[in-house]
Design a protein around this motif. Structure first.
Motif, PDB file in Angstrom:
ATOM      1  N   ASP A  57       0.827  -1.205   0.000  1.00 48.88           N
ATOM      2  CA  ASP A  57       0.000   0.000   0.000  1.00 48.88           C
ATOM      3  C   ASP A  57       0.864   1.260   0.000  1.00 48.88           C
ATOM      4  N   GLY A  58       2.187   1.098   0.009  1.00 47.74           N
ATOM      5  CA  GLY A  58       3.093   2.232   0.006  1.00 47.74           C
ATOM      6  C   GLY A  58       3.361   2.811   1.385  1.00 47.74           C
ATOM      7  N   ILE A  59       2.910   2.143   2.439  1.00 47.48           N
ATOM      8  CA  ILE A  59       3.133   2.617   3.806  1.00 47.48           C
ATOM      9  C   ILE A  59       4.499   2.128   4.275  1.00 47.48           C
ATOM     10  N   ARG A  60       5.299   3.075   4.795  1.00 44.10           N
ATOM     11  CA  ARG A  60       6.622   2.691   5.291  1.00 44.10           C
ATOM     12  C   ARG A  60       6.468   1.930   6.600  1.00 44.10           C
ATOM     13  N   LYS A  61       6.975   0.701   6.618  1.00 47.55           N
ATOM     14  CA  LYS A  61       6.888  -0.154   7.798  1.00 47.55           C
ATOM     15  C   LYS A  61       8.131  -0.039   8.669  1.00 47.55           C
ATOM     16  N   GLU A  62       9.290   0.233   8.041  1.00 47.54           N
ATOM     17  CA  GLU A  62      10.521   0.275   8.816  1.00 47.54           C
ATOM     18  C   GLU A  62      11.570   1.096   8.072  1.00 47.54           C
ATOM     19  N   ARG A  63      12.409   1.782   8.852  1.00 48.08           N
ATOM     20  CA  ARG A  63      13.582   2.487   8.330  1.00 48.08           C
ATOM     21  C   ARG A  63      14.713   2.235   9.325  1.00 48.08           C
ATOM     22  N   PHE A  64      15.922   1.953   8.820  1.00 49.25           N
ATOM     23  CA  PHE A  64      16.999   1.551   9.729  1.00 49.25           C
ATOM     24  C   PHE A  64      18.360   2.007   9.228  1.00 49.25           C
ATOM     25  N   PHE A  65      19.275   2.167  10.186  1.00 44.97           N
ATOM     26  CA  PHE A  65      20.692   2.428   9.920  1.00 44.97           C
ATOM     27  C   PHE A  65      21.488   1.666  10.978  1.00 44.97           C
ATOM     28  N   VAL A  66      22.340   0.747  10.532  1.00 43.19           N
ATOM     29  CA  VAL A  66      23.130  -0.097  11.420  1.00 43.19           C
ATOM     30  C   VAL A  66      24.608   0.206  11.178  1.00 43.19           C
ATOM     31  N   LEU A  67      25.346   0.454  12.246  1.00 43.43           N
ATOM     32  CA  LEU A  67      26.785   0.664  12.162  1.00 43.43           C
ATOM     33  C   LEU A  67      27.467  -0.466  12.915  1.00 43.43           C
ATOM     34  N   ASN A  68      28.487  -1.066  12.302  1.00 42.88           N
ATOM     35  CA  ASN A  68      29.105  -2.255  12.868  1.00 42.88           C
ATOM     36  C   ASN A  68      30.621  -2.182  12.716  1.00 42.88           C
ATOM     37  N   THR A  69      31.344  -2.597  13.752  1.00 43.90           N
ATOM     38  CA  THR A  69      32.799  -2.727  13.677  1.00 43.90           C
ATOM     39  C   THR A  69      33.157  -4.171  14.018  1.00 43.90           C
ATOM     40  N   GLN A  88      13.221   2.806  13.036  1.00 41.84           N
ATOM     41  CA  GLN A  88      11.847   3.283  13.129  1.00 41.84           C
ATOM     42  C   GLN A  88      10.952   2.207  12.533  1.00 41.84           C
ATOM     43  N   GLU A  89       9.875   1.886  13.248  1.00 43.02           N
ATOM     44  CA  GLU A  89       9.015   0.785  12.805  1.00 43.02           C
ATOM     45  C   GLU A  89       7.554   1.123  13.034  1.00 43.02           C
ATOM     46  N   ARG A  90       6.716   0.663  12.105  1.00 48.68           N
ATOM     47  CA  ARG A  90       5.263   0.756  12.252  1.00 48.68           C
ATOM     48  C   ARG A  90       4.748  -0.671  12.397  1.00 48.68           C
ATOM     49  N   PHE A  91       4.056  -0.942  13.501  1.00 45.00           N
ATOM     50  CA  PHE A  91       3.533  -2.288  13.770  1.00 45.00           C
ATOM     51  C   PHE A  91       2.075  -2.169  14.172  1.00 45.00           C
ATOM     52  N   HIS A  92       1.205  -2.830  13.456  1.00 44.70           N
ATOM     53  CA  HIS A  92      -0.247  -2.777  13.687  1.00 44.70           C
ATOM     54  C   HIS A  92      -0.750  -1.340  13.806  1.00 44.70           C
ATOM     55  N   GLY A  93      -0.239  -0.470  12.925  1.00 51.13           N
ATOM     56  CA  GLY A  93      -0.705   0.911  12.879  1.00 51.13           C
ATOM     57  C   GLY A  93      -0.076   1.834  13.900  1.00 51.13           C
ATOM     58  N   VAL A  94       0.767   1.324  14.786  1.00 47.63           N
ATOM     59  CA  VAL A  94       1.424   2.153  15.797  1.00 47.63           C
ATOM     60  C   VAL A  94       2.851   2.430  15.321  1.00 47.63           C
ATOM     61  N   TYR A  95       3.231   3.720  15.312  1.00 48.54           N
ATOM     62  CA  TYR A  95       4.559   4.126  14.842  1.00 48.54           C
ATOM     63  C   TYR A  95       5.506   4.266  16.023  1.00 48.54           C
ATOM     64  N   PHE A  96       6.663   3.609  15.921  1.00 43.64           N
ATOM     65  CA  PHE A  96       7.703   3.673  16.946  1.00 43.64           C
ATOM     66  C   PHE A  96       8.915   4.379  16.328  1.00 43.64           C
ATOM     67  N   PRO A  97       9.149   5.658  16.699  1.00 47.01           N
ATOM     68  CA  PRO A  97      10.203   6.437  16.035  1.00 47.01           C
ATOM     69  C   PRO A  97      11.614   6.187  16.557  1.00 47.01           C
ATOM     70  N   ASN A  98      11.762   5.482  17.683  1.00 49.46           N
ATOM     71  CA  ASN A  98      13.087   5.382  18.290  1.00 49.46           C
ATOM     72  C   ASN A  98      13.281   4.013  18.936  1.00 49.46           C
ATOM     73  N   LEU A  99      13.896   3.096  18.199  1.00 48.37           N
ATOM     74  CA  LEU A  99      14.143   1.738  18.691  1.00 48.37           C
ATOM     75  C   LEU A  99      15.624   1.377  18.568  1.00 48.37           C
ATOM     76  N   PRO A 100      16.520   2.149  19.173  1.00 50.12           N
ATOM     77  CA  PRO A 100      17.953   1.824  19.032  1.00 50.12           C
ATOM     78  C   PRO A 100      18.330   0.585  19.846  1.00 50.12           C
ATOM     79  N   ARG A 101      19.343  -0.117  19.368  1.00 49.66           N
ATOM     80  CA  ARG A 101      19.847  -1.299  20.067  1.00 49.66           C
ATOM     81  C   ARG A 101      21.351  -1.378  19.890  1.00 49.66           C
ATOM     82  N   PHE A 102      22.026  -2.023  20.843  1.00 44.51           N
ATOM     83  CA  PHE A 102      23.453  -2.290  20.692  1.00 44.51           C
ATOM     84  C   PHE A 102      23.632  -3.781  20.424  1.00 44.51           C
TER      85      PHE A 102
END
Length: 167
Positions: A57-69, A88-102
């Motif tokens: 449907d053209g809806i962005r579900k996820e956007r990501f940037f991963v940095l690795n050494t 950033q992820e959209r799950f069941h219509g809810v947008y999560f703008p900040n999901l960083p992980r190490f």
């Protein structure tokens, strides 16, 4: 550069692909460094992965940037440290703008009959309930592979995952 496309109507005959209705475009880029001869470190890598996922449907579900050494040491030891800096992820219509992980891992093959590995991931995740919410959690895995003979080996592993709601 990678592109993955699965129609909402796609059916795998053996069910091995659980997610459909997605279009993913990603780019991986990096640099390898080779230290001077005689160093304990024989190669050092820096790489990044960036991309996004849309549904049909053209809806962005996820956007990501991963940095690795990654550091490759003599004696077949590798240490890795990185992070999902933008997630950033959209799950069941809810947008999560900040999901960083190490992310961190160490693997070693100190002798021909033994290999071992530890992987750790922690940070923000989507708490995937009927009403999704932001959660904090971690995943830890340990494994060891012992090769007794050419035809007999055993693998031992331990996995742990925890996720708690931020609410």
């Amino acid at each position: 550069l990678a592109y993955e496309d699965r129609s909402p109507l796609f059916q795998a005959q053996n069910g091995f692909i659980p997610r459909t209705n997605k279009r993913v475009l990603s780019v991986t880029y990096g640099r390898k460094y080779y230290p001077e001869e005689g160093s304990a470190l024989y190669r050092f890598d820096i790489e990044a992965l960036t991309g996004f996922q849309l549904n049909y449907d053209g809806i962005r579900k996820e956007r990501f940037f991963v940095l690795n050494t990654r550091a490759h040491f003599r004696g077949q030891i590798t240490a890795q440290l990185g992070g999902i800096l933008l997630n950033q992820e959209r799950f069941h219509g809810v947008y999560f703008p900040n999901l960083p992980r190490f992310l961190a891992s160490v693997s070693a093959n100190p002798v021909s009959f033994l290999s071992c590995e530890i992987n750790i991931e922690g940070g923000n995740f989507v708490y995937r309930e009927s009403v999704p919410e932001l959660g904090y959690g971690h995943n830890v895995s340990l494994s060891a592979d012992v090769k007794f003979t050419d035809r007999f080996r055993t693998t031992m592993s331990y996995n742990r995952a925890r996720l708690a709601s931020h609410m």
